[in-house]
Scaffold this motif. Structure first.
Motif, PDB file in Angstrom:
ATOM      1  N   TRP A  77       0.798 -10.670  11.441  1.00  0.00           N
ATOM      2  CA  TRP A  77       0.540  -9.249  11.661  1.00  0.00           C
ATOM      3  C   TRP A  77      -0.003  -8.599  10.394  1.00  0.00           C
ATOM      4  O   TRP A  77       0.594  -8.704   9.326  1.00  0.00           O
ATOM      5  N   HIS A  78      -1.143  -7.907  10.546  1.00  0.00           N
ATOM      6  CA  HIS A  78      -1.791  -7.206   9.433  1.00  0.00           C
ATOM      7  C   HIS A  78      -1.747  -5.704   9.720  1.00  0.00           C
ATOM      8  O   HIS A  78      -2.218  -5.265  10.780  1.00  0.00           O
ATOM      9  N   PHE A  79      -1.233  -4.908   8.789  1.00  0.00           N
ATOM     10  CA  PHE A  79      -1.316  -3.458   8.955  1.00  0.00           C
ATOM     11  C   PHE A  79      -2.614  -2.979   8.331  1.00  0.00           C
ATOM     12  O   PHE A  79      -2.863  -3.206   7.141  1.00  0.00           O
ATOM     13  N   ILE A  80      -3.463  -2.322   9.138  1.00  0.00           N
ATOM     14  CA  ILE A  80      -4.798  -1.936   8.671  1.00  0.00           C
ATOM     15  C   ILE A  80      -5.049  -0.437   8.798  1.00  0.00           C
ATOM     16  O   ILE A  80      -6.183   0.023   8.674  1.00  0.00           O
ATOM     17  N   GLY A  81      -3.980   0.339   9.039  1.00  0.00           N
ATOM     18  CA  GLY A  81      -4.122   1.792   9.128  1.00  0.00           C
ATOM     19  C   GLY A  81      -3.750   2.463   7.812  1.00  0.00           C
ATOM     20  O   GLY A  81      -3.332   1.800   6.858  1.00  0.00           O
ATOM     21  N   PRO A  82      -3.888   3.784   7.754  1.00  0.00           N
ATOM     22  CA  PRO A  82      -3.480   4.513   6.542  1.00  0.00           C
ATOM     23  C   PRO A  82      -1.978   4.351   6.318  1.00  0.00           C
ATOM     24  O   PRO A  82      -1.201   4.356   7.275  1.00  0.00           O
ATOM     25  N   ILE A  83      -1.581   4.194   5.073  1.00  0.00           N
ATOM     26  CA  ILE A  83      -0.162   3.999   4.748  1.00  0.00           C
ATOM     27  C   ILE A  83       0.377   5.239   4.052  1.00  0.00           C
ATOM     28  O   ILE A  83       0.024   5.525   2.903  1.00  0.00           O
ATOM     29  N   GLN A  84       1.223   5.981   4.768  1.00  0.00           N
ATOM     30  CA  GLN A  84       1.941   7.104   4.166  1.00  0.00           C
ATOM     31  C   GLN A  84       3.306   6.631   3.681  1.00  0.00           C
ATOM     32  O   GLN A  84       3.795   5.580   4.094  1.00  0.00           O
ATOM     33  N   SER A  85       3.913   7.421   2.809  1.00  0.00           N
ATOM     34  CA  SER A  85       5.194   7.029   2.223  1.00  0.00           C
ATOM     35  C   SER A  85       6.259   6.752   3.275  1.00  0.00           C
ATOM     36  O   SER A  85       7.075   5.845   3.115  1.00  0.00           O
ATOM     37  N   ASN A  86       6.249   7.520   4.372  1.00  0.00           N
ATOM     38  CA  ASN A  86       7.293   7.337   5.393  1.00  0.00           C
ATOM     39  C   ASN A  86       7.047   6.114   6.273  1.00  0.00           C
ATOM     40  O   ASN A  86       7.851   5.810   7.149  1.00  0.00           O
ATOM     41  N   LYS A  87       5.955   5.394   6.021  1.00  0.00           N
ATOM     42  CA  LYS A  87       5.663   4.182   6.798  1.00  0.00           C
ATOM     43  C   LYS A  87       5.934   2.904   6.010  1.00  0.00           C
ATOM     44  O   LYS A  87       5.850   1.807   6.565  1.00  0.00           O
ATOM     45  N   THR A  88       6.219   3.026   4.728  1.00  0.00           N
ATOM     46  CA  THR A  88       6.265   1.819   3.912  1.00  0.00           C
ATOM     47  C   THR A  88       7.402   0.886   4.305  1.00  0.00           C
ATOM     48  O   THR A  88       7.216  -0.339   4.293  1.00  0.00           O
ATOM     49  N   ARG A  89       8.584   1.410   4.648  1.00  0.00           N
ATOM     50  CA  ARG A  89       9.704   0.515   4.947  1.00  0.00           C
ATOM     51  C   ARG A  89       9.427  -0.363   6.172  1.00  0.00           C
ATOM     52  O   ARG A  89       9.582  -1.593   6.096  1.00  0.00           O
ATOM     53  N   PRO A  90       9.014   0.200   7.318  1.00  0.00           N
ATOM     54  CA  PRO A  90       8.729  -0.678   8.462  1.00  0.00           C
ATOM     55  C   PRO A  90       7.554  -1.629   8.210  1.00  0.00           C
ATOM     56  O   PRO A  90       7.549  -2.753   8.715  1.00  0.00           O
ATOM     57  N   ILE A  91       6.565  -1.209   7.431  1.00  0.00           N
ATOM     58  CA  ILE A  91       5.458  -2.118   7.107  1.00  0.00           C
ATOM     59  C   ILE A  91       5.981  -3.272   6.243  1.00  0.00           C
ATOM     60  O   ILE A  91       5.684  -4.447   6.492  1.00  0.00           O
ATOM     61  N   ALA A  92       6.779  -2.937   5.255  1.00  0.00           N
ATOM     62  CA  ALA A  92       7.337  -3.961   4.372  1.00  0.00           C
ATOM     63  C   ALA A  92       8.263  -4.915   5.124  1.00  0.00           C
ATOM     64  O   ALA A  92       8.396  -6.077   4.761  1.00  0.00           O
ATOM     65  N   THR A  93       8.870  -4.420   6.185  1.00  0.00           N
ATOM     66  CA  THR A  93       9.867  -5.197   6.924  1.00  0.00           C
ATOM     67  C   THR A  93       9.240  -6.072   8.006  1.00  0.00           C
ATOM     68  O   THR A  93       9.737  -7.170   8.280  1.00  0.00           O
ATOM     69  N   HIS A  94       8.174  -5.598   8.640  1.00  0.00           N
ATOM     70  CA  HIS A  94       7.679  -6.249   9.856  1.00  0.00           C
ATOM     71  C   HIS A  94       6.333  -6.957   9.723  1.00  0.00           C
ATOM     72  O   HIS A  94       5.969  -7.747  10.600  1.00  0.00           O
TER      73      HIS A  94
END
Length: 228
Positions: A77-94
């Motif tokens: 899974w690649h996250f390719i959208g804008p990364i806001q501060s409130n998104k970092t934990r789920p991105i880092a986790t999943h």
């Protein structure tokens, strides 16, 4: 064969042809299937065709798919959208990859929130190569500073750079931007042994991007159809 499977095969053939034209081995260019807004069933259909790497822009939508497809243990899974501060934990986790890192703060948060039992999160730096005000990404002159930060964070792995070039039919302008990205990528490779990914090129400009050294092309609509 379903329409979805046919579309996937057609894109795979186009990728092969683009590599042939540039005298590159097909295995040197990864196809990232952009599955944003599409259901998990469609992702699994493409997975069964041999595709392993999928790009997601929207966090909640992505998390639902990741949960639904946990049985596909080698999916990436690649996250390719804008990364806001409130998104970092789920991105880092999943996620396995974060392709749109363009701020020190975001890099630091992804590092700090990456679970200890997971391998380092693969990171691409997003470059605003066209210099458009509305575009996310760092200026090419800022690459060295952000790369140095990411490279020394233990829970991140600096893998390369990505861009979304100018939306234009002018191949000469696109070629100039792709060439600038290629030079940037090659310069980073000289400094960091982990750097191996130049992500650029989508449906309309895939062949041109591959000619300028892209190692990953991001294709959505041509595989999955128009956004629902």
């Amino acid at each position: 064969m379903s329409t979805l499977e046919q579309h996937y095969q057609q894109v795979s053939q186009r990728l092969q042809q683009a590599c042939d034209q540039s005298k590159r081995a097909p295995q040197t260019v990864k196809l990232l299937a952009v599955s944003k807004t599409k259901p998990a069933t469609m992702v699994e259909t493409i997975y069964q065709q041999g595709q392993r790497s999928f790009g997601e822009n929207y966090l909640q939508d992505a998390q639902e798919k990741i949960d639904a497809l946990q049985h596909l243990t080698d999916i990436e899974w690649h996250f390719i959208g804008p990364i806001q501060s409130n998104k970092t934990r789920p991105i880092a986790t999943h996620f396995h990859w974060a392709e749109t890192v363009c701020r020190d703060k975001i890099a630091q948060r992804l590092n700090d929130q990456r679970p200890a039992d997971m391998p380092p999160l693969n990171v691409l730096l997003q470059i605003n190569i066209s210099g458009e005000d509305q575009k996310a990404g760092i200026h090419p002159d800022e690459v060295d500073q952000l790369a140095a930060l990411v490279a020394q964070l233990p829970n991140l792995s600096l893998r390369g750079v990505m861009c979304i070039p100018e939306n234009t039919q002018d191949d000469a302008a696109l070629a100039q931007q792709f060439q600038a990205m290629q030079r940037l990528f090659q310069r980073l490779q000289q400094s960091y042994s982990s750097v191996d990914t130049l992500s650029m090129g989508m449906s309309a400009d895939m062949a041109l991007a591959i000619a300028y050294g892209s190692t990953e092309v991001r294709i959505g609509t041509d595989i999955f159809g128009a956004r629902s």
